[in-house]
Design a protein around this motif. Structure first.
Motif: not given
Length: 73
Positions: A11-17, A19-20, A23
């Motif tokens: 999910s998009r949520n996976y890619f956001e996590a 990326e975090t 970083k």
């Protein structure tokens, strides 16, 4: 005979996590983990927040980004 299995895409949520975690890892001595959660989806977790990663969290780690800082100068 051809068989097909359902392979859910992250999910998009996976890619956001992810990326975090990437970083944070750049500026941390500790590994950053992407953890799967039934309610939250995925979230980034800093290993430095725990003495040892508890088993209930370690079993749900789906990806790890190693800390990018070295202790050697």
């Amino acid at each position: 005979m051809a068989c097909s299995t359902h392979c859910p895409l992250p999910s998009r949520n996976y890619f956001e996590a992810l990326e975090t975690a990437e970083k944070r890892a750049l500026h941390s001595f500790f590994d950053q983990h992407v953890v799967e959660d039934a309610e939250l989806g995925y979230f980034a977790l800093d290993e430095g927040d725990y003495n040892a990663l508890p088993a209930h969290l370690a079993s749900r780690v789906v990806h790890t980004v190693h800390g990018g800082m070295l202790e050697d100068y």
